[in-house]
Scaffold this active site. Sequence first.
Site, PDB file in Angstrom:
ATOM      1  N   ASP A  15      19.181-101.658   3.124  1.00 49.72           N
ATOM      2  CA  ASP A  15      19.823-101.437   1.827  1.00 49.72           C
ATOM      3  C   ASP A  15      21.295-101.083   2.000  1.00 49.72           C
ATOM      4  O   ASP A  15      22.163-101.583   1.270  1.00 49.72           O
ATOM      5  CB  ASP A  15      19.119-100.311   1.075  1.00 49.72           C
ATOM      6  CG  ASP A  15      17.728-100.696   0.625  1.00 49.72           C
ATOM      7  OD1 ASP A  15      17.602-101.538  -0.265  1.00 49.72           O
ATOM      8  OD2 ASP A  15      16.755-100.148   1.180  1.00 49.72           O
ATOM      9  N   THR A  16      21.570-100.206   2.951  1.00 47.91           N
ATOM     10  CA  THR A  16      22.941 -99.749   3.139  1.00 47.91           C
ATOM     11  C   THR A  16      23.838-100.870   3.645  1.00 47.91           C
ATOM     12  O   THR A  16      24.985-101.014   3.204  1.00 47.91           O
ATOM     13  CB  THR A  16      22.975 -98.564   4.113  1.00 47.91           C
ATOM     14  OG1 THR A  16      22.079 -97.555   3.647  1.00 47.91           O
ATOM     15  CG2 THR A  16      24.374 -97.975   4.189  1.00 47.91           C
TER      16      THR A  16
END
Length: 403
Positions: free
Chosen positions: A175-176
């Site tokens: 996600d990051t």
Amino acid sequence: MDTSQLTPGALQGLRVIEMGQLIAGPFAGKTLGDFGAEVIKIEPPGVGDPLRSWRLLDEGGTSVWWQVQSRNKRSIALDLRQAEGQDIARRLIAGADVLIENFRPGTLEGWGMSYEELAQLNPGLIMLRISGYGQTGPYRDLPGFGAIGEAMGGLRHLTGEPGRVPVRCGISIGDTLAALHGTIGVLTALYHRKVNGGRGQVIDVALHEAVFNVMESLLPEYSAFGAVREAAGSALPGIAPSNAYRCADGYVLIAGNGDSIFKRLMSTIGREDLGKDPALAGNAGRVARVAEIDAAIEAWSQALPIATVLELLGAAKVPAGKVYTARDIAEDPHYRAREMIQTQTTRDGASIEVPGVVPKLLGTPGSLRTPAPRLGEDTDAVLAELGLDAAQIGALHEKQVVA
């Protein structure tokens, strides 16, 4: 929080509407907000962003993760399932520079908010879309979370010990990575808009593609040699020596893979014979004998405490480091000297230490201007800024379009 002495951020004046939730989209919004952008977060009435209740909660029942992810943002609780809610969202987007969303592809189109429709209201709109598999392709409509992106991107196959079950790295790295790629896309599109007539565009980020983009030589090695890279534990395959080594009270990571660094490392551990061996002067020769080299390093390190190992290697200018826990980070003077640990006061008055801002812009540094908002805390103010009067805002509350 006193913001009167803060230097204006590099993105001051940029207006961002954040319609995402959980991690990928909101992390991109946080990054832009840290550098001065005004970020208005749209949340569903009732529970809001699910991240508000993830992991450890403070005394008020709010996630401390939320305090980091949603700093420098305003919150409007808006029901996008209702036509009036969708209309308010369009009005907000019409006056924005950037829209961030990380819903499943097709969700905004179902609400009458495709990019084509929104661009008619705001031709300069930059729309960041983060999804599991992207807006096109045969997997487009499949649900996808960061963990699945890590698997499809090739990362999970390399994590863990050889022959054992693949493990995650401990955080939602997929996600990051997607959020950071999306942020790069936003900044690139803003520059393009500035120099090419003011037109906006869509940035399409797939979780697995963001992971795949950082997989170094994984694909070229397969293409050229048919080599499938496998898990290697704490070692860095093809680079030697670079590994985790046992000490008397834990482990240290040592990166002695530079040619001159290797010689200094061997001198420090009392193995001049290896340091002067012409067969080990280059990386290829060291890789061929990596097991021998690793055994020699650990034979030295395991008899010493971590502090002594780091002291000796530091004096020899050999890169090495302790494996930090949260406690180690909190107690480390370098983190504090670099302002990477900052104190933030929450909306409920609690004091909490949070990560500082990365990267460091020396002329227009990022900052923590406001704490994470309560759900819908800014709803009425944002609606008033759109030109709605008290009666109109009250009617929307009665219909539960806003909260």
